[in-house]
Scaffold this motif. Structure first.
Motif, PDB file in Angstrom:
ATOM      1  N   ASP A 413      46.447 117.360  68.108  1.00 62.00           N
ATOM      2  CA  ASP A 413      47.348 117.761  69.205  1.00 62.00           C
ATOM      3  C   ASP A 413      48.732 117.135  69.030  1.00 62.00           C
ATOM      4  O   ASP A 413      49.754 117.742  69.353  1.00 62.00           O
ATOM      5  CB  ASP A 413      46.749 117.456  70.588  1.00 62.00           C
ATOM      6  CG  ASP A 413      46.306 116.017  70.736  1.00 62.00           C
ATOM      7  OD1 ASP A 413      45.790 115.456  69.767  1.00 62.00           O
ATOM      8  OD2 ASP A 413      46.473 115.460  71.832  1.00 62.00           O
ATOM      9  N   LEU A 416      50.439 119.160  66.328  1.00 59.66           N
ATOM     10  CA  LEU A 416      50.864 120.453  66.895  1.00 59.66           C
ATOM     11  C   LEU A 416      52.114 120.280  67.749  1.00 59.66           C
ATOM     12  O   LEU A 416      53.079 121.043  67.641  1.00 59.66           O
ATOM     13  CB  LEU A 416      49.743 121.062  67.744  1.00 59.66           C
ATOM     14  CG  LEU A 416      48.511 121.575  66.985  1.00 59.66           C
ATOM     15  CD1 LEU A 416      47.393 121.955  67.959  1.00 59.66           C
ATOM     16  CD2 LEU A 416      48.883 122.773  66.119  1.00 59.66           C
ATOM     17  N   GLU A 420      55.763 121.712  66.839  1.00 62.01           N
ATOM     18  CA  GLU A 420      56.382 122.670  67.763  1.00 62.01           C
ATOM     19  C   GLU A 420      57.799 122.222  68.133  1.00 62.01           C
ATOM     20  O   GLU A 420      58.721 123.027  68.202  1.00 62.01           O
ATOM     21  CB  GLU A 420      55.518 122.824  69.021  1.00 62.01           C
ATOM     22  CG  GLU A 420      55.910 124.041  69.849  1.00 62.01           C
ATOM     23  CD  GLU A 420      55.290 124.036  71.245  1.00 62.01           C
ATOM     24  OE1 GLU A 420      54.302 123.303  71.458  1.00 62.01           O
ATOM     25  OE2 GLU A 420      55.827 124.754  72.117  1.00 62.01           O
ATOM     26  N   VAL A 426      51.831 125.500  62.702  1.00 60.76           N
ATOM     27  CA  VAL A 426      50.855 124.731  61.934  1.00 60.76           C
ATOM     28  C   VAL A 426      49.691 125.662  61.590  1.00 60.76           C
ATOM     29  O   VAL A 426      49.271 126.453  62.428  1.00 60.76           O
ATOM     30  CB  VAL A 426      50.325 123.532  62.764  1.00 60.76           C
ATOM     31  CG1 VAL A 426      49.249 122.769  61.983  1.00 60.76           C
ATOM     32  CG2 VAL A 426      51.463 122.598  63.152  1.00 60.76           C
ATOM     33  N   GLU A 428      46.578 125.925  61.875  1.00 59.11           N
ATOM     34  CA  GLU A 428      45.518 125.234  62.595  1.00 59.11           C
ATOM     35  C   GLU A 428      44.146 125.655  62.074  1.00 59.11           C
ATOM     36  O   GLU A 428      43.225 124.838  62.007  1.00 59.11           O
ATOM     37  CB  GLU A 428      45.652 125.553  64.086  1.00 59.11           C
ATOM     38  CG  GLU A 428      45.205 124.421  64.965  1.00 59.11           C
ATOM     39  CD  GLU A 428      45.256 124.799  66.441  1.00 59.11           C
ATOM     40  OE1 GLU A 428      46.202 125.520  66.839  1.00 59.11           O
ATOM     41  OE2 GLU A 428      44.352 124.377  67.175  1.00 59.11           O
TER      42      GLU A 428
END
Ligand code: ATP
Ligand code: MG
Ligand code: MG
Ligand code: MG
Length: 482
Positions: A413, A416, A420, A426, A428
Protein backbone atom coordinates in the motif's frame (compact mmCIF):
# COMPACT_ATOMS: atom_id res chain seq x y z
CA UNK A 1 -23.61 20.37 22.18
CA UNK A 2 -20.55 18.32 23.08
CA UNK A 3 -20.28 14.63 22.12
CA UNK A 4 -20.40 13.56 25.73
CA UNK A 5 -23.68 15.40 26.18
CA UNK A 6 -25.13 13.85 23.01
CA UNK A 7 -24.36 10.42 24.45
CA UNK A 8 -25.76 11.33 27.86
CA UNK A 9 -29.03 12.53 26.37
CA UNK A 10 -29.28 9.39 24.27
CA UNK A 11 -29.03 7.11 27.27
CA UNK A 12 -31.29 9.29 29.36
CA UNK A 13 -34.01 9.46 26.74
CA UNK A 14 -34.17 5.72 26.15
CA UNK A 15 -33.88 4.74 29.81
CA UNK A 16 -36.86 7.05 30.39
CA UNK A 17 -38.62 4.79 27.83
CA UNK A 18 -37.80 1.67 29.87
CA UNK A 19 -34.65 0.62 28.03
CA UNK A 20 -31.83 -1.04 29.95
CA UNK A 21 -28.58 0.88 29.52
CA UNK A 22 -25.84 -1.47 28.34
CA UNK A 23 -22.23 -0.22 28.40
CA UNK A 24 -20.23 -0.26 25.18
CA UNK A 25 -18.60 -3.57 24.42
CA UNK A 26 -14.97 -3.74 23.33
CA UNK A 27 -13.94 -2.86 19.79
CA UNK A 28 -12.59 -6.39 19.67
CA UNK A 29 -15.79 -8.23 19.01
CA UNK A 30 -16.66 -11.20 21.17
CA UNK A 31 -18.12 -12.74 18.02
CA UNK A 32 -15.24 -14.77 16.61
CA UNK A 33 -16.49 -14.29 13.05
CA UNK A 34 -15.89 -10.54 13.23
CA UNK A 35 -12.61 -8.66 13.33
CA UNK A 36 -14.17 -5.69 15.07
CA UNK A 37 -17.41 -4.38 16.46
CA UNK A 38 -18.80 -2.68 13.36
CA UNK A 39 -22.22 -1.64 14.65
CA UNK A 40 -24.16 -1.13 17.84
CA UNK A 41 -26.04 -4.38 17.28
CA UNK A 42 -22.99 -6.63 17.32
CA UNK A 43 -23.03 -7.35 21.07
CA UNK A 44 -26.72 -8.20 20.74
CA UNK A 45 -26.44 -10.63 17.81
CA UNK A 46 -27.30 -13.69 19.94
CA UNK A 47 -30.56 -12.05 21.03
CA UNK A 48 -31.44 -10.63 17.63
CA UNK A 49 -30.96 -14.00 15.97
CA UNK A 50 -32.83 -15.72 18.83
CA UNK A 51 -29.85 -17.93 19.60
CA UNK A 52 -30.13 -16.76 23.20
CA UNK A 53 -32.93 -15.31 25.26
CA UNK A 54 -32.36 -11.58 25.84
CA UNK A 55 -32.13 -10.62 29.54
CA UNK A 56 -34.17 -7.47 28.77
CA UNK A 57 -36.87 -6.54 26.25
CA UNK A 58 -35.40 -3.14 25.48
CA UNK A 59 -31.80 -1.95 25.49
CA UNK A 60 -29.88 1.25 24.77
CA UNK A 61 -26.17 1.74 24.17
CA UNK A 62 -23.50 4.00 22.77
CA UNK A 63 -21.17 1.52 21.11
CA UNK A 64 -17.56 2.03 20.03
CA UNK A 65 -17.20 0.88 16.41
CA UNK A 66 -14.45 0.37 13.86
CA UNK A 67 -15.19 0.14 10.14
CA UNK A 68 -12.05 -0.43 8.19
CA UNK A 69 -14.18 -0.72 5.06
CA UNK A 70 -14.59 3.06 5.23
CA UNK A 71 -10.86 3.79 5.38
CA UNK A 72 -10.68 5.15 1.84
CA UNK A 73 -13.53 7.56 2.53
CA UNK A 74 -11.83 9.13 5.52
CA UNK A 75 -11.06 12.79 5.05
CA UNK A 76 -12.71 12.86 1.64
CA UNK A 77 -16.34 12.69 2.68
CA UNK A 78 -17.74 14.76 5.52
CA UNK A 79 -19.09 11.77 7.37
CA UNK A 80 -16.86 8.70 7.56
CA UNK A 81 -14.50 7.74 10.32
CA UNK A 82 -12.73 4.44 10.93
CA UNK A 83 -13.55 4.75 14.64
CA UNK A 84 -16.93 6.21 15.52
CA UNK A 85 -19.65 5.76 18.08
CA UNK A 86 -23.02 4.32 17.22
CA UNK A 87 -25.94 5.21 19.45
CA UNK A 88 -28.51 2.42 19.38
CA UNK A 89 -31.87 1.42 20.77
CA UNK A 90 -33.04 -2.17 20.58
CA UNK A 91 -36.24 -4.09 21.03
CA UNK A 92 -36.13 -7.86 21.42
CA UNK A 93 -39.61 -9.08 20.54
CA UNK A 94 -41.04 -6.04 22.28
CA UNK A 95 -41.97 -2.81 20.47
CA UNK A 96 -41.86 -2.46 16.69
CA UNK A 97 -42.17 0.17 13.96
CA UNK A 98 -44.63 2.54 15.60
CA UNK A 99 -42.55 3.04 18.72
CA UNK A 100 -39.20 2.99 16.92
CA UNK A 101 -40.30 5.78 14.61
CA UNK A 102 -42.01 7.64 17.44
CA UNK A 103 -38.94 7.55 19.69
CA UNK A 104 -36.62 8.66 16.90
CA UNK A 105 -38.78 11.59 15.92
CA UNK A 106 -39.36 12.68 19.51
CA UNK A 107 -35.69 12.60 20.46
CA UNK A 108 -34.42 14.36 17.33
CA UNK A 109 -36.98 17.13 17.33
CA UNK A 110 -37.67 17.79 21.02
CA UNK A 111 -36.17 21.07 22.07
CA UNK A 112 -32.77 21.19 23.74
CA UNK A 113 -34.40 22.41 26.94
CA UNK A 114 -36.69 19.37 26.91
CA UNK A 115 -33.77 16.95 26.74
CA UNK A 116 -33.86 16.44 22.96
CA UNK A 117 -31.51 17.40 20.16
CA UNK A 118 -33.65 20.24 18.86
CA UNK A 119 -33.30 19.50 15.13
CA UNK A 120 -35.38 21.56 12.72
CA UNK A 121 -38.25 19.34 11.54
CA UNK A 122 -38.15 20.93 8.12
CA UNK A 123 -34.64 19.65 7.51
CA UNK A 124 -35.38 15.99 8.17
CA UNK A 125 -36.00 13.50 5.36
CA UNK A 126 -36.54 9.78 5.60
CA UNK A 127 -36.24 6.75 3.35
CA UNK A 128 -38.26 3.55 3.59
CA UNK A 129 -37.98 0.24 1.76
CA UNK A 130 -39.84 0.04 -1.57
CA UNK A 131 -42.89 -1.88 -0.35
CA UNK A 132 -42.88 -0.78 3.28
CA UNK A 133 -46.13 1.19 3.14
CA UNK A 134 -46.55 0.68 6.86
CA UNK A 135 -43.38 2.64 7.70
CA UNK A 136 -44.23 5.35 5.18
CA UNK A 137 -47.69 5.77 6.71
CA UNK A 138 -46.22 5.93 10.21
CA UNK A 139 -43.78 8.67 9.20
CA UNK A 140 -46.74 10.66 7.87
CA UNK A 141 -48.90 10.08 10.94
CA UNK A 142 -46.32 10.36 13.70
CA UNK A 143 -43.95 12.93 12.27
CA UNK A 144 -46.36 14.69 9.96
CA UNK A 145 -43.78 14.40 7.21
CA UNK A 146 -45.08 15.39 3.78
CA UNK A 147 -45.06 12.55 1.25
CA UNK A 148 -42.24 14.12 -0.79
CA UNK A 149 -39.87 13.90 2.16
CA UNK A 150 -40.42 10.13 2.48
CA UNK A 151 -38.40 8.47 -0.26
CA UNK A 152 -38.40 4.82 -1.27
CA UNK A 153 -35.17 2.91 -1.67
CA UNK A 154 -34.40 -0.64 -2.73
CA UNK A 155 -32.69 -3.62 -1.19
CA UNK A 156 -29.20 -2.23 -1.62
CA UNK A 157 -29.80 0.64 0.80
CA UNK A 158 -32.89 -0.27 2.76
CA UNK A 159 -32.93 -3.97 3.50
CA UNK A 160 -31.02 -5.75 6.20
CA UNK A 161 -30.15 -9.43 6.64
CA UNK A 162 -27.18 -11.37 7.93
CA UNK A 163 -26.21 -13.02 4.65
CA UNK A 164 -27.53 -16.32 6.01
CA UNK A 165 -31.00 -17.78 6.33
CA UNK A 166 -32.47 -16.11 9.43
CA UNK A 167 -33.89 -12.74 10.37
CA UNK A 168 -34.12 -9.89 7.89
CA UNK A 169 -36.25 -6.91 7.15
CA UNK A 170 -36.69 -3.43 5.76
CA UNK A 171 -34.86 -0.35 7.03
CA UNK A 172 -35.87 3.23 7.33
CA UNK A 173 -33.19 5.91 7.42
CA UNK A 174 -33.24 9.49 8.64
CA UNK A 175 -31.30 12.20 6.81
CA UNK A 176 -30.52 15.79 7.68
CA UNK A 177 -30.62 18.44 4.96
CA UNK A 178 -27.54 20.65 5.29
CA UNK A 179 -28.98 23.13 2.81
CA UNK A 180 -28.61 24.17 -0.83
CA UNK A 181 -24.99 25.26 -0.37
CA UNK A 182 -24.09 21.57 -0.11
CA UNK A 183 -25.82 20.17 -3.17
CA UNK A 184 -28.92 19.88 -5.33
CA UNK A 185 -32.52 19.66 -4.12
CA UNK A 186 -34.27 16.32 -4.26
CA UNK A 187 -33.55 14.51 -1.02
CA UNK A 188 -31.24 11.65 -0.09
CA UNK A 189 -32.19 9.68 -3.20
CA UNK A 190 -30.45 12.41 -5.19
CA UNK A 191 -27.54 13.56 -3.03
CA UNK A 192 -25.77 12.15 0.03
CA UNK A 193 -23.46 15.09 0.65
CA UNK A 194 -26.14 17.67 1.22
CA UNK A 195 -28.53 15.14 2.81
CA UNK A 196 -26.43 13.44 5.42
CA UNK A 197 -27.51 10.06 6.78
CA UNK A 198 -27.75 10.15 10.55
CA UNK A 199 -29.89 7.24 11.74
CA UNK A 200 -30.80 3.81 10.46
CA UNK A 201 -33.85 2.01 11.84
CA UNK A 202 -33.86 -1.71 11.06
CA UNK A 203 -37.15 -3.56 11.31
CA UNK A 204 -36.35 -7.25 11.76
CA UNK A 205 -39.63 -8.53 10.52
CA UNK A 206 -39.14 -11.60 8.35
CA UNK A 207 -37.63 -15.04 8.39
CA UNK A 208 -35.47 -15.50 5.30
CA UNK A 209 -35.23 -19.06 4.02
CA UNK A 210 -32.47 -18.59 1.47
CA UNK A 211 -29.98 -15.79 0.88
CA UNK A 212 -28.08 -15.84 -2.40
CA UNK A 213 -26.75 -12.29 -2.26
CA UNK A 214 -27.40 -8.90 -0.69
CA UNK A 215 -30.32 -8.32 -3.04
CA UNK A 216 -31.41 -11.85 -3.83
CA UNK A 217 -33.14 -13.85 -1.10
CA UNK A 218 -36.39 -15.65 -0.26
CA UNK A 219 -38.76 -14.58 2.49
CA UNK A 220 -40.37 -17.51 4.30
CA UNK A 221 -42.74 -15.50 6.44
CA UNK A 222 -43.11 -13.14 9.38
CA UNK A 223 -40.87 -13.66 12.41
CA UNK A 224 -42.77 -14.79 15.50
CA UNK A 225 -40.78 -12.28 17.57
CA UNK A 226 -39.91 -9.10 15.70
CA UNK A 227 -36.93 -6.98 16.71
CA UNK A 228 -35.80 -3.40 16.37
CA UNK A 229 -32.15 -2.49 15.83
CA UNK A 230 -31.23 1.13 15.27
CA UNK A 231 -27.98 3.03 14.84
CA UNK A 232 -27.33 6.74 14.90
CA UNK A 233 -23.84 8.05 14.21
CA UNK A 234 -22.88 10.14 17.23
CA UNK A 235 -20.28 12.16 15.32
CA UNK A 236 -22.75 12.86 12.51
CA UNK A 237 -25.21 14.34 14.95
CA UNK A 238 -22.32 16.18 16.59
CA UNK A 239 -21.28 17.80 13.32
CA UNK A 240 -24.81 19.09 12.87
CA UNK A 241 -25.29 20.25 16.45
CA UNK A 242 -21.83 21.82 16.63
CA UNK A 243 -22.34 23.65 13.36
CA UNK A 244 -19.10 22.34 11.84
CA UNK A 245 -18.44 21.09 8.34
CA UNK A 246 -17.56 17.49 8.95
CA UNK A 247 -16.82 14.55 11.25
CA UNK A 248 -13.19 15.60 11.76
CA UNK A 249 -14.08 19.01 13.12
CA UNK A 250 -16.24 17.69 15.95
CA UNK A 251 -15.05 18.10 19.52
CA UNK A 252 -13.56 14.63 20.01
CA UNK A 253 -11.57 14.69 16.77
CA UNK A 254 -10.69 18.31 16.04
CA UNK A 255 -7.90 18.69 18.64
CA UNK A 256 -5.77 16.14 16.78
CA UNK A 257 -6.44 17.91 13.50
CA UNK A 258 -5.29 21.16 15.10
CA UNK A 259 -2.19 19.44 16.45
CA UNK A 260 -1.37 18.14 12.95
CA UNK A 261 -1.80 21.67 11.58
CA UNK A 262 0.40 23.17 14.29
CA UNK A 263 3.16 20.58 13.87
CA UNK A 264 3.22 20.93 10.09
CA UNK A 265 2.72 24.68 10.05
CA UNK A 266 -0.10 24.21 7.53
CA UNK A 267 -3.32 26.07 7.81
CA UNK A 268 -6.37 23.80 7.95
CA UNK A 269 -9.43 24.78 5.96
CA UNK A 270 -12.75 22.98 5.69
CA UNK A 271 -12.46 23.26 1.91
CA UNK A 272 -15.10 21.12 0.35
CA UNK A 273 -13.85 17.60 0.03
CA UNK A 274 -15.87 16.70 -3.03
CA UNK A 275 -14.21 19.18 -5.38
CA UNK A 276 -10.69 17.77 -5.12
CA UNK A 277 -10.76 14.90 -2.73
CA UNK A 278 -7.24 13.66 -3.37
CA UNK A 279 -3.98 14.65 -1.81
CA UNK A 280 -4.90 17.97 -0.40
CA UNK A 281 -3.35 18.97 2.87
CA UNK A 282 -6.79 19.29 4.41
CA UNK A 283 -7.57 15.66 3.64
CA UNK A 284 -4.22 14.63 5.12
CA UNK A 285 -4.93 16.45 8.36
CA UNK A 286 -8.35 14.81 8.58
CA UNK A 287 -6.80 11.40 7.97
CA UNK A 288 -4.29 12.01 10.74
CA UNK A 289 -7.03 13.10 13.15
CA UNK A 290 -9.18 10.08 12.39
CA UNK A 291 -6.49 7.43 12.35
CA UNK A 292 -4.74 8.60 15.50
CA UNK A 293 -8.00 8.40 17.40
CA UNK A 294 -8.74 4.94 16.02
CA UNK A 295 -5.25 3.76 17.00
CA UNK A 296 -5.70 5.14 20.51
CA UNK A 297 -9.02 3.37 20.95
CA UNK A 298 -7.83 0.09 19.43
CA UNK A 299 -4.73 -0.15 21.59
CA UNK A 300 -6.84 0.80 24.58
CA UNK A 301 -9.03 -2.23 23.77
CA UNK A 302 -6.05 -4.56 23.67
CA UNK A 303 -5.02 -4.62 20.00
CA UNK A 304 -1.29 -4.52 19.26
CA UNK A 305 0.41 -4.00 15.89
CA UNK A 306 1.12 -7.14 13.95
CA UNK A 307 1.18 -8.47 10.41
CA UNK A 308 -2.25 -9.98 10.31
CA UNK A 309 -5.84 -9.57 11.33
CA UNK A 310 -6.69 -6.87 13.85
CA UNK A 311 -3.08 -6.04 14.52
CA UNK A 312 -2.52 -5.31 10.86
CA UNK A 313 -5.47 -2.94 10.77
CA UNK A 314 -3.92 -1.04 13.66
CA UNK A 315 -0.52 -1.10 11.98
CA UNK A 316 -1.98 0.25 8.77
CA UNK A 317 -3.84 3.05 10.57
CA UNK A 318 -0.66 4.19 12.29
CA UNK A 319 1.34 3.95 9.08
CA UNK A 320 -1.23 5.93 7.14
CA UNK A 321 -1.18 8.66 9.79
CA UNK A 322 2.63 8.75 9.73
CA UNK A 323 2.59 8.89 5.93
CA UNK A 324 0.07 11.71 5.98
CA UNK A 325 2.31 13.71 8.33
CA UNK A 326 5.25 13.14 5.99
CA UNK A 327 3.21 14.38 3.09
CA UNK A 328 2.46 17.42 5.21
CA UNK A 329 6.21 17.92 5.35
CA UNK A 330 7.04 16.51 8.77
CA UNK A 331 9.54 13.67 8.76
CA UNK A 332 10.21 13.31 12.46
CA UNK A 333 8.12 11.24 14.87
CA UNK A 334 4.83 13.02 15.54
CA UNK A 335 2.83 10.58 17.62
CA UNK A 336 4.25 11.89 20.91
CA UNK A 337 2.45 15.13 20.08
CA UNK A 338 -0.64 13.76 18.33
CA UNK A 339 -1.61 10.91 20.62
CA UNK A 340 -1.87 12.99 23.82
CA UNK A 341 -4.15 15.41 21.95
CA UNK A 342 -6.46 12.52 21.14
CA UNK A 343 -6.27 11.16 24.67
CA UNK A 344 -7.31 14.52 26.07
CA UNK A 345 -10.26 14.72 23.67
CA UNK A 346 -11.47 11.21 24.52
CA UNK A 347 -10.71 10.79 28.23
CA UNK A 348 -13.88 12.49 29.42
CA UNK A 349 -15.95 9.66 27.94
CA UNK A 350 -13.32 6.90 28.12
CA UNK A 351 -11.25 7.41 31.29
CA UNK A 352 -9.27 4.24 30.54
CA UNK A 353 -7.39 5.99 27.72
CA UNK A 354 -5.86 8.21 30.36
CA UNK A 355 -5.39 5.57 33.04
CA UNK A 356 -3.71 3.24 30.56
CA UNK A 357 -1.93 5.88 28.52
CA UNK A 358 1.61 4.87 29.33
CA UNK A 359 1.09 1.41 27.86
CA UNK A 360 -0.89 2.73 24.88
CA UNK A 361 1.75 5.33 24.10
CA UNK A 362 4.63 2.86 24.39
CA UNK A 363 3.03 0.60 21.79
CA UNK A 364 2.07 3.41 19.43
CA UNK A 365 5.39 5.26 19.59
CA UNK A 366 7.37 2.06 18.98
CA UNK A 367 5.28 1.34 15.91
CA UNK A 368 5.87 4.82 14.53
CA UNK A 369 9.62 4.53 15.07
CA UNK A 370 9.79 1.17 13.38
CA UNK A 371 7.83 2.47 10.40
CA UNK A 372 10.03 5.56 10.10
CA UNK A 373 13.02 3.23 9.91
CA UNK A 374 11.33 1.24 7.15
CA UNK A 375 10.60 4.39 5.22
CA UNK A 376 14.13 5.68 5.66
CA UNK A 377 15.65 2.49 4.34
CA UNK A 378 13.32 2.01 1.36
CA UNK A 379 12.62 5.51 0.11
CA UNK A 380 15.86 5.95 -1.84
CA UNK A 381 15.30 2.66 -3.66
CA UNK A 382 11.69 3.62 -4.32
CA UNK A 383 12.69 6.98 -5.76
CA UNK A 384 15.27 5.33 -7.98
CA UNK A 385 12.67 2.88 -9.25
CA UNK A 386 10.24 5.70 -9.94
CA UNK A 387 12.82 7.68 -11.89
CA UNK A 388 13.83 4.66 -13.95
CA UNK A 389 10.26 3.62 -14.71
CA UNK A 390 9.38 7.15 -15.74
CA UNK A 391 12.39 7.40 -18.01
CA UNK A 392 11.44 4.08 -19.59
CA UNK A 393 7.81 5.15 -19.86
CA UNK A 394 6.61 2.05 -18.05
CA UNK A 395 4.73 1.41 -14.86
CA UNK A 396 6.60 0.33 -11.77
CA UNK A 397 7.16 -3.38 -12.31
CA UNK A 398 5.80 -6.11 -10.12
CA UNK A 399 9.35 -7.31 -9.58
CA UNK A 400 10.35 -3.89 -8.25
CA UNK A 401 7.35 -3.69 -5.93
CA UNK A 402 8.19 -7.19 -4.75
CA UNK A 403 11.84 -6.28 -4.14
CA UNK A 404 10.78 -3.24 -2.13
CA UNK A 405 8.55 -5.47 -0.07
CA UNK A 406 10.96 -8.31 0.33
CA UNK A 407 14.13 -6.34 0.96
CA UNK A 408 12.93 -3.22 2.73
CA UNK A 409 9.64 -4.35 4.21
CA UNK A 410 7.88 -1.73 2.12
CA UNK A 411 4.20 -2.64 2.29
CA UNK A 412 2.45 -2.70 -1.08
CA UNK A 413 0.00 0.00 0.00
CA UNK A 414 2.92 2.33 0.65
CA UNK A 415 4.42 1.52 -2.74
CA UNK A 416 1.04 2.13 -4.40
CA UNK A 417 0.57 5.43 -2.60
CA UNK A 418 4.06 6.71 -3.30
CA UNK A 419 3.84 5.66 -6.94
CA UNK A 420 0.48 7.35 -7.31
CA UNK A 421 1.90 10.56 -5.89
CA UNK A 422 4.63 10.37 -8.51
CA UNK A 423 1.98 9.85 -11.19
CA UNK A 424 3.08 6.29 -11.81
CA UNK A 425 1.06 3.09 -12.07
CA UNK A 426 2.22 -0.13 -10.43
CA UNK A 427 1.97 -3.61 -11.90
CA UNK A 428 0.04 -4.84 -8.92
CA UNK A 429 -0.96 -8.10 -10.58
CA UNK A 430 2.71 -8.88 -11.18
CA UNK A 431 3.46 -8.10 -7.56
CA UNK A 432 0.67 -10.34 -6.38
CA UNK A 433 1.77 -13.28 -8.45
CA UNK A 434 5.32 -12.96 -7.10
CA UNK A 435 3.92 -12.84 -3.58
CA UNK A 436 1.89 -15.91 -4.35
CA UNK A 437 4.94 -17.74 -5.64
CA UNK A 438 6.82 -16.84 -2.50
CA UNK A 439 3.93 -17.98 -0.42
CA UNK A 440 3.75 -21.28 -2.26
CA UNK A 441 7.45 -21.83 -1.67
CA UNK A 442 6.88 -21.24 2.00
CA UNK A 443 3.84 -23.48 2.04
CA UNK A 444 5.61 -26.43 3.58
CA UNK A 445 6.45 -24.20 6.54
CA UNK A 446 2.99 -22.87 6.84
CA UNK A 447 1.27 -26.23 6.55
CA UNK A 448 -0.62 -27.08 9.64
CA UNK A 449 -0.47 -23.54 10.90
CA UNK A 450 -4.01 -22.35 11.35
CA UNK A 451 -5.14 -19.43 9.18
CA UNK A 452 -5.82 -16.28 11.15
CA UNK A 453 -8.39 -15.00 8.72
CA UNK A 454 -11.86 -14.64 10.09
CA UNK A 455 -15.07 -15.41 8.31
CA UNK A 456 -16.21 -11.94 7.41
CA UNK A 457 -19.66 -12.62 6.04
CA UNK A 458 -21.42 -10.80 8.84
CA UNK A 459 -18.91 -8.01 8.73
CA UNK A 460 -19.47 -7.50 5.02
CA UNK A 461 -23.18 -7.57 5.50
CA UNK A 462 -23.10 -4.92 8.17
CA UNK A 463 -21.38 -2.51 5.85
CA UNK A 464 -24.34 -1.51 3.76
CA UNK A 465 -24.06 0.17 0.42
CA UNK A 466 -21.64 -2.19 -1.26
CA UNK A 467 -18.74 -1.36 1.02
CA UNK A 468 -16.23 -4.11 1.27
CA UNK A 469 -13.92 -4.43 4.16
CA UNK A 470 -10.21 -4.26 3.99
CA UNK A 471 -8.86 -7.79 3.86
CA UNK A 472 -6.36 -7.70 1.03
CA UNK A 473 -3.30 -6.28 2.63
CA UNK A 474 -3.17 -8.52 5.62
CA UNK A 475 -2.88 -11.42 3.26
CA UNK A 476 -0.40 -9.62 1.08
CA UNK A 477 1.63 -8.48 3.99
CA UNK A 478 1.53 -11.68 5.93
CA UNK A 479 5.26 -12.08 5.51
CA UNK A 480 6.21 -8.44 5.56
CA UNK A 481 9.33 -7.80 7.60
CA UNK A 482 8.69 -4.44 9.14
P1 ATP B 1 -23.15 5.67 4.94
O1 ATP B 1 -24.14 5.32 3.87
O2 ATP B 1 -23.12 7.11 5.26
O3 ATP B 1 -21.79 5.06 4.70
P2 ATP B 1 -24.15 3.42 6.36
O4 ATP B 1 -25.46 3.26 5.67
O5 ATP B 1 -23.02 2.57 5.91
O6 ATP B 1 -23.68 4.97 6.30
P3 ATP B 1 -25.24 2.14 8.70
O7 ATP B 1 -24.63 0.82 8.48
O8 ATP B 1 -26.68 2.34 8.37
O9 ATP B 1 -24.33 3.25 7.94
O10 ATP B 1 -24.93 2.56 10.21
C1 ATP B 1 -25.83 3.29 11.03
C2 ATP B 1 -25.34 4.69 11.28
O11 ATP B 1 -24.00 4.73 11.75
C3 ATP B 1 -25.32 5.54 10.04
O12 ATP B 1 -26.60 6.07 9.77
C4 ATP B 1 -24.33 6.63 10.43
O13 ATP B 1 -24.94 7.66 11.18
C5 ATP B 1 -23.34 5.90 11.31
N1 ATP B 1 -22.13 5.52 10.57
C6 ATP B 1 -21.97 4.48 9.72
N2 ATP B 1 -20.72 4.41 9.24
C7 ATP B 1 -20.05 5.44 9.81
C8 ATP B 1 -18.70 5.90 9.71
N3 ATP B 1 -17.79 5.28 8.97
N4 ATP B 1 -18.36 7.00 10.43
C9 ATP B 1 -19.27 7.63 11.19
N5 ATP B 1 -20.55 7.24 11.33
C10 ATP B 1 -20.94 6.16 10.64
MG1 MG C 1 -27.33 3.21 6.59
MG1 MG D 1 -21.34 3.05 4.93
MG1 MG E 1 -26.08 4.45 3.98
Amino acid sequence: MQSQEIARRWIEFFTSKDHTAVPSASLVSSDPSLLFTVAGMVPFIPYLTAREEAPYDRAVSVQKCIRTGDIEEVGKTARHGTFFQMCGNFSFGNYFKTEAIGFAWELLTSSISDGGYGLDKNRLWVTVYLDDDEAAALWQQIAGLPAERIQRMGKKDNYWHTGQPGPGGPCSEIYYDRGPAYGPDGGPAVDDVRYIEIWNLVFMQYQLSAVRSKEDFDVAGELPKKNIDTGLGLERLALILQGVENFYETDQVRPVLDAAAAISGKEYTSAETAADPHHTDDVRMRVVADHIRSALMLISDGVTPSNEGRGYVLRRLIRRAVRAMRLLGVERACLPELLPASRDAMKGVYPQVEADFERIARIAYAEEKSFLRTIASGTARMEEAVTESKAAGTSLSGAEAFALHDTYGFPIDLTLEMAEEAGLAVDEAGFRSLMLEQRQRAQADARGKKSGHADLSVFNELLAGGQTIFTGYDELDGESRV
